[in-house]
Design an enzyme around this catalytic site. Structure first.
Site, PDB file in Angstrom:
ATOM      1  N   HIS A 121       0.800  -1.233   0.000  1.00 35.28           N
ATOM      2  CA  HIS A 121       0.000   0.000   0.000  1.00 35.28           C
ATOM      3  C   HIS A 121       0.827   1.275   0.000  1.00 35.28           C
ATOM      4  O   HIS A 121       0.264   2.354   0.173  1.00 35.28           O
ATOM      5  CB  HIS A 121      -0.922   0.052   1.219  1.00 35.28           C
ATOM      6  CG  HIS A 121      -1.993  -0.980   1.218  1.00 35.28           C
ATOM      7  ND1 HIS A 121      -3.265  -0.743   0.746  1.00 35.28           N
ATOM      8  CD2 HIS A 121      -1.993  -2.257   1.624  1.00 35.28           C
ATOM      9  CE1 HIS A 121      -3.994  -1.826   0.882  1.00 35.28           C
ATOM     10  NE2 HIS A 121      -3.243  -2.770   1.414  1.00 35.28           N
ATOM     11  N   LYS A 146      -7.397  14.264   4.775  1.00 40.69           N
ATOM     12  CA  LYS A 146      -6.614  13.031   4.713  1.00 40.69           C
ATOM     13  C   LYS A 146      -5.548  13.136   5.779  1.00 40.69           C
ATOM     14  O   LYS A 146      -5.429  14.171   6.426  1.00 40.69           O
ATOM     15  CB  LYS A 146      -5.967  12.876   3.331  1.00 40.69           C
ATOM     16  CG  LYS A 146      -5.269  14.172   2.847  1.00 40.69           C
ATOM     17  CD  LYS A 146      -4.731  14.044   1.439  1.00 40.69           C
ATOM     18  CE  LYS A 146      -5.761  14.206   0.356  1.00 40.69           C
ATOM     19  NZ  LYS A 146      -6.070  13.004  -0.374  1.00 40.69           N
ATOM     20  N   ARG A 147      -4.756  12.051   5.990  1.00 47.07           N
ATOM     21  CA  ARG A 147      -3.660  12.160   6.945  1.00 47.07           C
ATOM     22  C   ARG A 147      -2.735  13.308   6.558  1.00 47.07           C
ATOM     23  O   ARG A 147      -2.595  13.642   5.385  1.00 47.07           O
ATOM     24  CB  ARG A 147      -2.868  10.850   6.984  1.00 47.07           C
ATOM     25  CG  ARG A 147      -3.555   9.790   7.794  1.00 47.07           C
ATOM     26  CD  ARG A 147      -3.725  10.184   9.246  1.00 47.07           C
ATOM     27  NE  ARG A 147      -2.481  10.107   9.968  1.00 47.07           N
ATOM     28  CZ  ARG A 147      -2.202   9.222  10.912  1.00 47.07           C
ATOM     29  NH1 ARG A 147      -3.099   8.331  11.272  1.00 47.07           N
ATOM     30  NH2 ARG A 147      -1.047   9.240  11.537  1.00 47.07           N
ATOM     31  N   LYS A 164       1.633  14.496   0.769  1.00 48.01           N
ATOM     32  CA  LYS A 164       0.264  14.839   0.375  1.00 48.01           C
ATOM     33  C   LYS A 164       0.116  16.343   0.106  1.00 48.01           C
ATOM     34  O   LYS A 164      -0.869  16.807  -0.417  1.00 48.01           O
ATOM     35  CB  LYS A 164      -0.734  14.378   1.432  1.00 48.01           C
ATOM     36  CG  LYS A 164      -0.767  12.846   1.592  1.00 48.01           C
ATOM     37  CD  LYS A 164      -1.728  12.410   2.683  1.00 48.01           C
ATOM     38  CE  LYS A 164      -1.649  10.935   3.011  1.00 48.01           C
ATOM     39  NZ  LYS A 164      -2.429  10.069   2.098  1.00 48.01           N
ATOM     40  N   THR A 217      -8.188   6.946  -1.709  1.00 51.49           N
ATOM     41  CA  THR A 217      -9.574   6.495  -1.809  1.00 51.49           C
ATOM     42  C   THR A 217     -10.525   7.637  -1.455  1.00 51.49           C
ATOM     43  O   THR A 217     -11.678   7.642  -1.870  1.00 51.49           O
ATOM     44  CB  THR A 217      -9.845   5.291  -0.877  1.00 51.49           C
ATOM     45  OG1 THR A 217      -9.295   5.573   0.406  1.00 51.49           O
ATOM     46  CG2 THR A 217      -9.240   4.020  -1.432  1.00 51.49           C
ATOM     47  N   LYS A 275     -14.332   9.081  -3.001  1.00 47.05           N
ATOM     48  CA  LYS A 275     -15.531   9.439  -2.225  1.00 47.05           C
ATOM     49  C   LYS A 275     -16.050  10.811  -2.649  1.00 47.05           C
ATOM     50  O   LYS A 275     -17.263  11.024  -2.800  1.00 47.05           O
ATOM     51  CB  LYS A 275     -15.212   9.422  -0.724  1.00 47.05           C
ATOM     52  CG  LYS A 275     -14.907   8.031  -0.216  1.00 47.05           C
ATOM     53  CD  LYS A 275     -14.130   7.990   1.094  1.00 47.05           C
ATOM     54  CE  LYS A 275     -13.480   6.620   1.258  1.00 47.05           C
ATOM     55  NZ  LYS A 275     -12.457   6.539   2.298  1.00 47.05           N
TER      56      LYS A 275
END
Ligand code: 26W
Length: 822
Positions: A362, A550-551, A556, A660, A664
């Site tokens: 992952h 998100k984290r 990111k 993911t 959404k």
């Protein structure tokens, strides 16, 4: 208060009686005295009863059909709340709504009283939860296996703009969904001494001085959407064995008994909050062994009960999935059980093990690749260490045969090398299937980190793009949009997601657009009210809702988002023409940082400080608001995804394995601004150029850029891009906070770099393109019919991202399970 007049159907009346009965018998109260928490508990118990009735039936069916079963081993299952999804899956939402209204409550209000089961950090854990929903909906026999952490992911509290961590006491009111199974408890032993001896012509293994704890299973039965099977999530909790036989302990064993008690007390205490980073803590290693040993004992017991001791048949009846490397010890543990307990020889055991396990990677972040120090590993699981040594010896023979004389390959591919045990290599040396979680991610695995293994056996590598369960991520969280879709194209899409594409023909139709937009507006209002209540900031629901949740991680690039907000703010202040034409925006962030990740925590402080500055600056006339949502998790995500206009998916290309959250938002009609990374690439393929905003370097460009142009390019960008420079300088010139040192680290890492390499995550290099893309979005947003059409197209083309499709792919390529018959 109970109303006496009611328009309930007979079925609803029966349900109401059931709920009242639970209040009487379970809580010892009359309905008039019940607290809302009791009403929640009573509802959950009635749902559980309905599931249990189906469970007994389904269990018999699976047994009679002799079905092959999947055991999905994962250290994280980020389930969130279960009441509404279970009710939806039983197709009883209307009944519960009616009955609760009749009792003077509402379903959403009661559902909110359930604590989120936050047994996960982020993507990997939520994926496991979506998978178990899809597996069950598709009637495939499967068990999720994880730890029953007493404390899930920490509760985040923002104090003076900083993240602080509080324990997540999710079990405080008990867990209505779980059923303890003491009759299936097993023992797990750690440490001690291992010796071998010969008996009846075989090598035998003797253990002494080990520490033993009891693994107690708690099962959460799960129903799928309109399906037959009941699967379960098995949570293992640690208990002391010494409670049972304290008296039997001689004086000499007293200290050991106490040690065992302590060990039992801490093993399943807390979920480690590290995401994409491994700390190598002894307790974490013990957690890993505890979960895999308990689970494998259970698997072998079940198999033996049904099929006897013909172990060679195990791969026909059982497939075990290793969700990232965290449960890797299952591999040597299976060898141990088959050899030491069941009496098989190495070759027989190996033949079985290599046909039972599959593994998903992952992440490609090197900090996340698990390696354990040899000494620690040997001390905690001495017998597994012996097995890994032998596995490694045999592996090196295979490597030598394939890459003769290549010493570098030996070290790189070894299970044991450089004083460490490599979990990824243990998997790669064993499993019959390996997969990445998006097309791009799998390409990177094959071309880069797993290349040497890929070259040895290409067939077992698969690309299986992640997905999300549509039951939770639209049907439950966005009932209005769901109803609109149902009324427009029928209900079939919830079980056959590709049917969603029928919506595309309505994208340009005015009447449909109006209804779609009205729903989005109402969802934005809900979030605006939430923000007012929790952050005390007034939000304009007609502003553009731009969301990044998100984290928190440097890759990111929340940092790029913040710098861009600062650049817009500066320009509003300095350029009246721009200010006049600026369309109002609300930037929403939600993110937890690993408690030990200082820079990530500083970025949270920065977001909050920038919010303070901008939200209170009357000169910009509320054109920009910056909001940080505290304690981001599954339940708040369910609100946010319905309210976004713009979804920020802006990771450095090549770093986000899939994502993911992106799916959404897309499903609920947000338009993505994103890089060509992870599943964004496939979102782009689905919606086409007109309906997504792609910017930035491509993954193949990222490395080349650093190699060829290095820091000179960063210096050049800094000199030439005034908007970016202005934003960066605000970090250190006292505009955001008076202390010019506070954000110095953030400035330094971007401009100068940590180890001499500036801008590791391409924030500066991608900035200009990001800014221009945002300008385009603001312009396009104001052409309402065009923009709403884009939003509708996003919903329409998201069918591919249903986890039902993902699970079907896993099943065709890897698991080969049969759905149960009626
Ligand atoms: C050992 C510490 C640790 C803990 C968690 C290392 C790594 C992890 C996870 C692998 C991190 C994770 O959740 N990865 C995410 O997995 C999602 C599901 O496949 C992907 O969509 C995300 O892109 C990926 O970051």
């Amino acid at each position: 208060m109970t109303k006496t007049t009611s328009t309930l159907t007979p079925q609803q009346q029966a349900l109401k009686n059931d709920i009242i009965g639970k209040i009487n018998r379970h809580f010892g109260k009359v309905i008039e005295e019940a607290t809302p928490q009791m009403i929640y508990g009573a509802c959950a118990l009635t749902v559980r009863d309905r599931i249990m009735e189906k469970w007994a039936q389904s269990h018999r069916q699976v047994r009679e059909e002799g079905s092959k079963k999947l055991y999905y081993l994962s250290f994280e299952f980020l389930m969130g709340r279960l009441l509404c999804t279970n009710i939806l899956n039983l197709m009883q939402t209307e009944d519960y709504e009616a009955v609760l209204t009749d009792l003077g409550y509402s379903l959403p209000e009661i559902a909110e009283l359930e604590n989120d089961a936050g047994l996960g950090n982020g993507g990997l854990g939520r994926l496991a939860a979506c998978f178990i929903d899809s597996l069950t909906t598709l009637d495939l026999p499967a068990y999720g296996c994880t730890l029953r952490y007493e404390y899930g992911l920490f509760r985040q509290k923002i104090v003076d703009g900083y993240q602080t961590e509080l324990p997540d006491t999710w079990l405080e009111h008990g867990n209505a969904w779980e059923v303890a199974r003491p009759e299936e408890a097993v023992k797990v032993s750690f440490g001690g001494d291992v010796s071998t001896y010969w008996e009846d012509g075989r090598i035998k293994v003797a253990y002494s001085n080990e520490r033993t704890v009891l693994a107690m299973p708690y099962d959460v039965p799960l129903c799928g959407y309109d399906s037959k099977i009941i699967n379960k999530l098995r949570l293992w909790g640690a208990q002391s064995v010494t409670d049972f036989n304290m008296k039997a302990f001689s004086a000499g064993d007293y200290a050991r008994a106490i040690e065992e008690k302590e060990l039992a007390g801490i093993i399943s205490k807390v979920l480690y909050p590290e995401d994409n980073h491994t700390e190598g803590k002894e307790l974490r290693l013990k957690q890993q062994y505890f979960l895999v040993s308990a689970t494998l004992q259970w698997i072998l017991n079940e198999f033996e009960m049904r099929n006897g001791t013909d172990w060679a048949k195990l791969p026909d009846k059982v497939v075990i999935h290793i969700n990232d490397t965290h449960p890797t010890m299952a591999i040597p543990e299976m060898m141990r059980l088959l050899m030491d307990e069941k009496g098989l020889g190495w070759d027989e055991a190996w033949e079985i093990v290599t046909h039972v396990f599959a593994y998903t990677n992952h992440t490609v972040m090197s900090e996340a690749l698990e390696k354990w120090p040899l000494d620690l590993f040997r001390r905690v699981v001495p017998r597994l260490y012996m097995i890994l040594e032998e596995m490694n010896r045999r592996l090196m023979e295979r490597v030598e045969a394939f890459y003769p004389g290549d010493k570098g390959k030996h070290d790189w591919m070894a299970i044991i090398a450089g004083g460490q045990v490599s979990m990824a290599n243990t998997c790669l040396a064993t499993v019959f299937a390996v997969n990445g979680v998006s097309k791009l991610h799998t390409e990177i695995l094959k071309a880069d980190i797993f290349k040497d293994y890929y070259m040895m056996d290409k067939e077992r590598f698969h690309a299986i793009t992640n997905g999300i369960t549509f039951r939770r991520w639209i049907a439950n969280c966005n009932p209005e949009l769901t109803a609109l879709i149902n009324n427009t194209i029928g209900k079939g899409w919830l079980k056959d997601s590709e049917k969603l594409s029928k919506l595309a023909e309505f994208a340009g139709k005015k009447a449909f657009q109006d209804r779609f937009d009205k729903i989005k507006r109402a969802n934005k209002k809900v979030v605006a009210d939430y923000i007012w209540e929790h952050n005390g900031v007034k939000i304009n629901p007609d502003s553009i809702f731009d969301i990044q949740c998100k984290r928190l991680h440097e890759y990111k690039r929340q940092m790029m988002n913040v710098l861009h907000i600062l650049a817009e703010y500066n320009r509003i202040l300095s350029d009246p023409q721009y200010a006049k034409s600026y369309y109002p925006k609300t930037y929403i962030f939600g993110a937890k940082a690993a408690p030990g990740y200082k820079r990530a925590k500083l970025i949270i402080k920065l977001i909050n400080s920038v919010g303070e500055l901008i939200n209170n600056d009357s000169r910009i006339e509320d054109k920009i608001k910056v909001i940080f949502i505290e304690n981001y998790g599954v339940s708040i995500a369910e609100k946010l995804v319905t309210a976004a206009d713009v979804s920020e998916q802006i990771s450095t290309a090549g770093k986000e394995a899939s994502g993911t959250g992106n799916m959404k938002f897309m499903l609920n009609g947000a338009v993505t601004i994103g890089t060509m990374d992870g599943a964004n690439v496939e979102m782009y393929e689905q919606v086409g150029d007109d309906n997504i905003y792609i910017f930035g370097l491509r993954s193949e460009e990222v490395d080349a850029r650093v190699r060829i142009m290095g820091n000179d390019e960063v210096k050049y960008i800094y000199a030439q891009n005034a908007a970016l420079r202005g934003a960066l300088e605000m970090l250190i010139n006292g505009t955001i906070v008076p202390d010019t040192n506070l954000f110095m680290d953030l400035y330094n890492t971007l401009v100068f770099g940590d180890y001499g390499q500036a801008d590791t995550y391409m924030v500066l290099r991608d900035f200009e393109d990001y800014m221009k893309t945002h300008e385009q979005i603001s312009k396009d947003y104001q052409d309402r019919p065009k923009w709403i059409a884009k939003q509708i197209m996003n919903t329409a083309m998201s069918g591919f991202f249903s986890s039902d499709r993902t699970i079907n792919e896993y099943n065709d390529k890897i698991w080969h399970l049969d759905p149960i018959k009626s």
